[in-house]
Design a protein around this motif. Sequence first.
Motif: not given
Lengths: 625, 207
Positions: A423-424, A427, B14, B16-17, B20-21, B23-24
């Motif tokens: 995902s990062n 992104a 979590d 990081a997850v 991450g999600v 930001r996406l």
Amino acid sequence: MFVRLVSNIHCLVMALAVALCLPAAAAANDKVSTVLVLFSDEGRLPATSSVFEGVASELGGEPTITLLSQFLDSANFAGEAHELSIATFLRDRYAGRDVDVVVAVGPPAAAFAERYKSTIWPSARTVAIGFADDLSKEALATADSVVALELDYRATANVALTLFPRTRRIVLIGGSSQADLRYFNRARAELAPMASRVGLVEWQGLPLSQIQERLSTLDDNAVVLPVMFFEDADGRRFLPAEAIQEMAASSRRPIFGVHESWLGTGMTGGHMLDYEGAGRKAARAAILMLKGQPAPRTVAPNRWVFDARELTRWSVDSGALPVTSELRNQPLGAWARYGWYLVAAIVLVSAQGIAIGALLVERRARRRTLTALTQAETARKKTEAQMQLQLHELAHVNLLATIGQTAAAMAHELNQPITAVLSNAQALRRVLKRDGPLTPLVSEMLDDIISEDRRAGEVIQRMRRLVKKERFDWVPLDLNAIVHDVTRMMAHEAANAGVRLQMDLAAGLPATRGDRIQVQQVMLNLVQNALHACTGQNTERGVLVTTVREDDGIRISVSDSGPGVDRDVLPRLFEPFLTTKANGLGLGLSISRAIMEQHGGSIRAANEPDGGAVFSVRFPVMEGV
Amino acid sequence: MTTTGGNVFVVDDDHAVRHGVGRLLASAGFEVKTYESAGAFLADRTAPSPSCLIVDQNMPGRSGLELQQELQPSGAVLPIIFLTGRSDVSLSVKAMKAGAFDFLTKPVDEEPLIDAVRRALEASARSMAARAERDAFLDRLTLLTPRERDVCELVVRGMLNKQTAGELGIAERTVKVHRANMLKKLKVGSLAELSRLVERTHAFATD
């Protein structure tokens, strides 16, 4: 210095190597297909979850397939008006969403799919699951494939007669609903040919209380075969398993059946419809369809399943069970303990996971893995010359079984960071594309990170598939033969270490029952540990494996000429993660203990008075095996 | 870049997850808020606007499934997308039954994720619009005089003016006047539209 199994790091690399070697069929094709499982009921029946699990496990390895499900609840909402309203709702829900295959479970779902497929899922092909004589002609004709379910009352009745040779009568019990009657007539027709050998008594259209009363006074010449029980004559409605439980509680005689969800209620066993297997077959048909190939009609598998507690209760000679039988409710509940180790394994593995995760993403990993593979290959060729190939493959299966415990936990734990990385990176690629600077080099690096991370995700999925659901195989065991096999497997390693590996086996040992691969795994652990204990000793190095008959059991002992076990360590020897090796995981002995407990046996360790350690396992002897 | 109205809430223990999600989705033009637990999300729920919820199924404390049950009454307005590991088949069945909007497996790729969020926000916007339409109509319904309301009910049942007049014991001409006033107050152009609104809002459902 020997509390460990096989060289663990090596194992992990091997596991990754195996996973990487599987064909990456999916990667080439980017199109995502959708498979929808359409259920007739509202999802509460165990059979429904089993079918879905079967479908999901078979499709689990196909990253390009999305799996959806839908429940019609046709028992509570029957009739055209309801059907239309559901159809309208589904049409709106799936507008603009292509479904490629509809798996229709049960007659109502199959009929629904037949009627409304062209409106709701116009481009879909269908697989129908159901009893062949329940599915409508139209549904059978229009479905592109069918997985037919068959209830095997006759084989079940035959086994009941074998296990209880004095049986003169089989009591068939049926409920009072329409569905109950359909099942009952089917069973009665199937069993009719047996009428010349055994009396068939039919209890149908009775209140449950009366059935219970009659069950409590059955004589020793009867066995009981409930067919289906959704409703009794008083109009009380049941989940069939609940009714069977009440029957079993009052029955003087054993109960047989063909529905796996009834196990654990007091039913002894039978030839069960494998709903999960039906789901897997349907999924395989779906995969064929997605590849544009014809999917032949198939019949769902049946399997022999028995409840170990019930067998004991009725003193059944388990040697008379069909060879492929699975036993449920083994004594001691060792699986629970086993499962706990896995949870504990996660803790340790998460630390290792970071290192291994990095390995996965690094391109270098591929080269390393290849090197490991080559080394393994060379070693394999070398030993092949001295050992029989068959034995070696058994050893490999053992290796995989051990890895399985840790790999399952590892797969779970690695999936989180892999998700976050993906995902990062995606992104970042979007942000740079918008705000810049996304130079060609940066773009390429990002694409590499993304594709390599996807690859890592696929490896995890494959590992999951690899370690999934290893069945416990319960067969008669010749322990002397297993010791023979294991010493032959280890002969080469012993010779290399300069250790004399000897056997002293008692003749005429009774047989026991268990899972051959798992017992081999235990013996391999013990012999390998013993060999390690001896190396480094200056005196004469020797390992002795003995088998002895005890009162009501068989003991196998492995003694070595090593330095013995440190006295501080001895009490904690079988705890997970206790290791004296720099690169050991410390799972070998704890897994061995769990395996032995699952077999109704035990494992222990001691130091010999004159030096060296002795590890021994004890198996119960099963009467009549 | 894509611009889509609406809020996306990401709940995952979590970090990081979660980030991450988040930001996406932010990079794809969505308004994103992240929460470390179901409780944190519930405590922070703000005024309704089209929104969707992405929730991890395996969380300590309140699980994704429990959160879903808690939000059930507003289910249609707040579609829920579950993120899940592979091993949770029976939970997936439960969640889908309880009306989960979609189910995605970790690691999730950007296209299916963004697509699911976009569809969920559209669904949310649609049901909010429907709710607004309903509220407005019910508001206008209160403006009717009792007689106009009677006329409305009978007309919606498909009665002709003459029948309505007979039923209420008034002249047919009076019925026509009431009918015209009623349509004007309710701001509907035709009887068909009126029937549709009445049916959709269950305005006379208690009768």
